[in-house]
Design an enzyme around this catalytic site. Sequence first.
Site, PDB file in Angstrom:
ATOM      1  N   LYS A   1      -3.879  20.777 -10.743  1.00 40.72           N
ATOM      2  CA  LYS A   1      -3.481  21.777 -11.745  1.00 40.72           C
ATOM      3  C   LYS A   1      -2.732  21.109 -12.901  1.00 40.72           C
ATOM      4  O   LYS A   1      -1.884  20.246 -12.660  1.00 40.72           O
ATOM      5  CB  LYS A   1      -2.551  22.816 -11.108  1.00 40.72           C
ATOM      6  CG  LYS A   1      -3.262  23.692 -10.092  1.00 40.72           C
ATOM      7  CD  LYS A   1      -2.344  24.755  -9.563  1.00 40.72           C
ATOM      8  CE  LYS A   1      -3.088  25.567  -8.529  1.00 40.72           C
ATOM      9  NZ  LYS A   1      -2.232  26.078  -7.467  1.00 40.72           N
TER      10      LYS A   1
ATOM     11  N   THR B   1     -11.596   5.889   4.129  1.00 42.34           N
ATOM     12  CA  THR B   1     -10.371   6.424   4.740  1.00 42.34           C
ATOM     13  C   THR B   1     -10.631   7.824   5.289  1.00 42.34           C
ATOM     14  O   THR B   1     -11.657   8.455   5.014  1.00 42.34           O
ATOM     15  CB  THR B   1      -9.227   6.500   3.714  1.00 42.34           C
ATOM     16  OG1 THR B   1      -9.510   7.557   2.797  1.00 42.34           O
ATOM     17  CG2 THR B   1      -9.034   5.194   2.957  1.00 42.34           C
ATOM     18  N   ARG B   2      -9.631   8.323   5.994  1.00 45.69           N
ATOM     19  CA  ARG B   2      -9.757   9.663   6.575  1.00 45.69           C
ATOM     20  C   ARG B   2      -9.926  10.720   5.483  1.00 45.69           C
ATOM     21  O   ARG B   2     -10.806  11.575   5.535  1.00 45.69           O
ATOM     22  CB  ARG B   2      -8.482   9.935   7.385  1.00 45.69           C
ATOM     23  CG  ARG B   2      -8.480  11.277   8.044  1.00 45.69           C
ATOM     24  CD  ARG B   2      -7.327  11.334   9.024  1.00 45.69           C
ATOM     25  NE  ARG B   2      -7.399  12.569   9.775  1.00 45.69           N
ATOM     26  CZ  ARG B   2      -6.392  13.403   9.924  1.00 45.69           C
ATOM     27  NH1 ARG B   2      -5.233  13.131   9.376  1.00 45.69           N
ATOM     28  NH2 ARG B   2      -6.533  14.492  10.630  1.00 45.69           N
TER      29      ARG B   2
ATOM     30  N   GLU C   1       0.858  -1.193   0.000  1.00 49.43           N
ATOM     31  CA  GLU C   1       0.000   0.000   0.000  1.00 49.43           C
ATOM     32  C   GLU C   1       0.891   1.239   0.000  1.00 49.43           C
ATOM     33  O   GLU C   1       1.762   1.396   0.862  1.00 49.43           O
ATOM     34  CB  GLU C   1      -0.931   0.041   1.224  1.00 49.43           C
ATOM     35  CG  GLU C   1      -1.811   1.305   1.158  1.00 49.43           C
ATOM     36  CD  GLU C   1      -2.896   1.399   2.213  1.00 49.43           C
ATOM     37  OE1 GLU C   1      -3.051   0.441   3.008  1.00 49.43           O
ATOM     38  OE2 GLU C   1      -3.573   2.441   2.246  1.00 49.43           O
TER      39      GLU C   1
ATOM     40  N   ASP D   1      -2.372  11.798  -3.974  1.00 51.04           N
ATOM     41  CA  ASP D   1      -2.538  13.247  -4.154  1.00 51.04           C
ATOM     42  C   ASP D   1      -3.007  13.517  -5.585  1.00 51.04           C
ATOM     43  O   ASP D   1      -2.383  13.056  -6.540  1.00 51.04           O
ATOM     44  CB  ASP D   1      -1.206  13.952  -3.876  1.00 51.04           C
ATOM     45  CG  ASP D   1      -0.771  13.744  -2.434  1.00 51.04           C
ATOM     46  OD1 ASP D   1      -1.346  14.385  -1.547  1.00 51.04           O
ATOM     47  OD2 ASP D   1       0.126  12.904  -2.195  1.00 51.04           O
TER      48      ASP D   1
ATOM     49  N   ASP E   1       4.789   5.067   3.426  1.00 51.61           N
ATOM     50  CA  ASP E   1       4.415   6.488   3.323  1.00 51.61           C
ATOM     51  C   ASP E   1       5.647   7.313   3.665  1.00 51.61           C
ATOM     52  O   ASP E   1       6.551   6.841   4.356  1.00 51.61           O
ATOM     53  CB  ASP E   1       3.244   6.833   4.268  1.00 51.61           C
ATOM     54  CG  ASP E   1       2.471   8.062   3.787  1.00 51.61           C
ATOM     55  OD1 ASP E   1       3.089   9.151   3.683  1.00 51.61           O
ATOM     56  OD2 ASP E   1       1.270   7.952   3.499  1.00 51.61           O
TER      57      ASP E   1
ATOM     58  N   ASP F   1     -11.020  10.684  -5.327  1.00 53.64           N
ATOM     59  CA  ASP F   1     -12.203  11.550  -5.209  1.00 53.64           C
ATOM     60  C   ASP F   1     -12.180  12.588  -6.329  1.00 53.64           C
ATOM     61  O   ASP F   1     -12.947  13.530  -6.306  1.00 53.64           O
ATOM     62  CB  ASP F   1     -12.175  12.294  -3.866  1.00 53.64           C
ATOM     63  CG  ASP F   1     -10.947  13.176  -3.731  1.00 53.64           C
ATOM     64  OD1 ASP F   1      -9.862  12.778  -4.212  1.00 53.64           O
ATOM     65  OD2 ASP F   1     -11.061  14.292  -3.174  1.00 53.64           O
TER      66      ASP F   1
HETATM   67  C1  LIG Z   1      -4.089  12.316  -0.019  1.00 55.39           C
HETATM   68  S1  LIG Z   1      -3.194  11.337   1.110  1.00 55.39           S
HETATM   69  C2  LIG Z   1      -4.277   9.921   1.325  1.00 55.39           C
HETATM   70  C3  LIG Z   1      -3.935   9.147   2.574  1.00 55.39           C
HETATM   71  C4  LIG Z   1      -4.818   7.927   2.872  1.00 55.39           C
HETATM   72  N1  LIG Z   1      -4.675   6.892   1.869  1.00 55.39           N
HETATM   73  C5  LIG Z   1      -6.252   8.322   3.022  1.00 55.39           C
HETATM   74  O1  LIG Z   1      -7.030   8.030   2.109  1.00 55.39           O
HETATM   75  O2  LIG Z   1      -6.592   8.925   4.056  1.00 55.39           O
HETATM   76  C6  LIG Z   1      -1.872  10.691   0.101  1.00 55.39           C
HETATM   77  C7  LIG Z   1      -0.811   9.997   0.908  1.00 55.39           C
HETATM   78  O3  LIG Z   1       0.129   9.430   0.025  1.00 55.39           O
HETATM   79  C8  LIG Z   1       1.445   9.663   0.523  1.00 55.39           C
HETATM   80  N2  LIG Z   1       2.345   9.590  -0.646  1.00 55.39           N
HETATM   81  C9  LIG Z   1       2.241  10.262  -1.808  1.00 55.39           C
HETATM   82  N3  LIG Z   1       3.224   9.908  -2.655  1.00 55.39           N
HETATM   83  C10 LIG Z   1       3.968   8.968  -2.024  1.00 55.39           C
HETATM   84  C11 LIG Z   1       5.112   8.229  -2.379  1.00 55.39           C
HETATM   85  N4  LIG Z   1       5.722   8.381  -3.584  1.00 55.39           N
HETATM   86  N5  LIG Z   1       5.616   7.355  -1.495  1.00 55.39           N
HETATM   87  C12 LIG Z   1       5.029   7.193  -0.284  1.00 55.39           C
HETATM   88  N6  LIG Z   1       3.930   7.879   0.129  1.00 55.39           N
HETATM   89  C13 LIG Z   1       3.405   8.758  -0.740  1.00 55.39           C
HETATM   90  C14 LIG Z   1       1.344  11.009   1.216  1.00 55.39           C
HETATM   91  O4  LIG Z   1       2.349  11.213   2.173  1.00 55.39           O
HETATM   92  C15 LIG Z   1      -0.047  10.905   1.851  1.00 55.39           C
HETATM   93  O5  LIG Z   1       0.018  10.307   3.132  1.00 55.39           O
END
Ligand SMILES: C[S@@+](CC[C@H](N)C(=O)[O-])C[C@H]1O[C@@H](n2cnc3c(N)ncnc32)[C@H](O)[C@@H]1O
Length: 245
Positions: free
Chosen positions: A157, A221-222, A78, A153, A103, A189
């Site tokens: 943009k 998820t959160r 994950e 993420d 993460d 989303d």
């Molecule tokens: C928008 S958050 C979503 C977190 C969680 N999955 C949720 O739905 O609540 C995106 C997460 O992906 C992590 N992330 C993004 N790119 C990553 C990468 N290349 N390696 C590890 N983590 C990454 C970010 O640090 C963040 O915690």
Amino acid sequence: MTPGPDGTSGSSPRADLSAHGPAGVLRPGLRTYKPRRTRISERSARALDDQRHLLLPVTGEPLDLDREWGHDVPVVLEIGFGDGRATAQMAAADPHTGILAIDVHTPGVGALLALVGEMGLTNVRVMEADALGVLARMVPPESLAGLRTFFPDPWPKARHHKRRLVQPEVIEIVHSRLTPGGSWHLATDWGAYAEWAEVRFEADARWQGGVIDRPDWRPVTRYERRALRDGRVITDLLYRSTPTA
Ligand SMILES: C[S@@+](CC[C@H](N)C(=O)[O-])C[C@H]1O[C@@H](n2cnc3c(N)ncnc32)[C@H](O)[C@@H]1O
């Protein structure tokens, strides 16, 4: 790991496998996350110490999945577990699957380790790293039963689209790390990101799949709760890899 003097912790230097892999595997400098500095709770900081045996080091050397989980145990990666709650819940519900959770965000890493300790989970290993570097340099070919990326993420943009996790070169490397028939489950989303992903998977005949209903086993998820509160529509996508011809 203990928090810095200001009580915050951002992305640790350990998270940086700066070269994503052998030249040309992934675009140099492809960074899919936003660096954040967030205060780390005492609970998370304590778990980073107490549960450090579950934190796999970022060495650049191939991971020995059999040693961590045992021979023939399916391992699912994950990427981007956020606060780790959904990850811990899924791991508890499916104890015979190994979960490699990666993460870059130290407070989240601590939070997941705390949950793993509190819930007594034995099937979770955690890495604080850029998962793309780990995929390219540490995950052996044809070793993963699945990949989960829930709410990467969205980089809405146009000038940031190049930072999205779903890119042809990432799709390529994920395909090479999955066992034949392995799957990539994404959720977003962001309608335009779902379409972006569909276009890229459909351009590659080695993947089959598309939009699915959220399976019962995937907890909300959160990040998703916030998106739903803001009225956004969630799309789950599941693609299965087929063997390279
Ligand atoms: C928008 S958050 C979503 C977190 C969680 N999955 C949720 O739905 O609540 C995106 C997460 O992906 C992590 N992330 C993004 N790119 C990553 C990468 N290349 N390696 C590890 N983590 C990454 C970010 O640090 C963040 O915690």
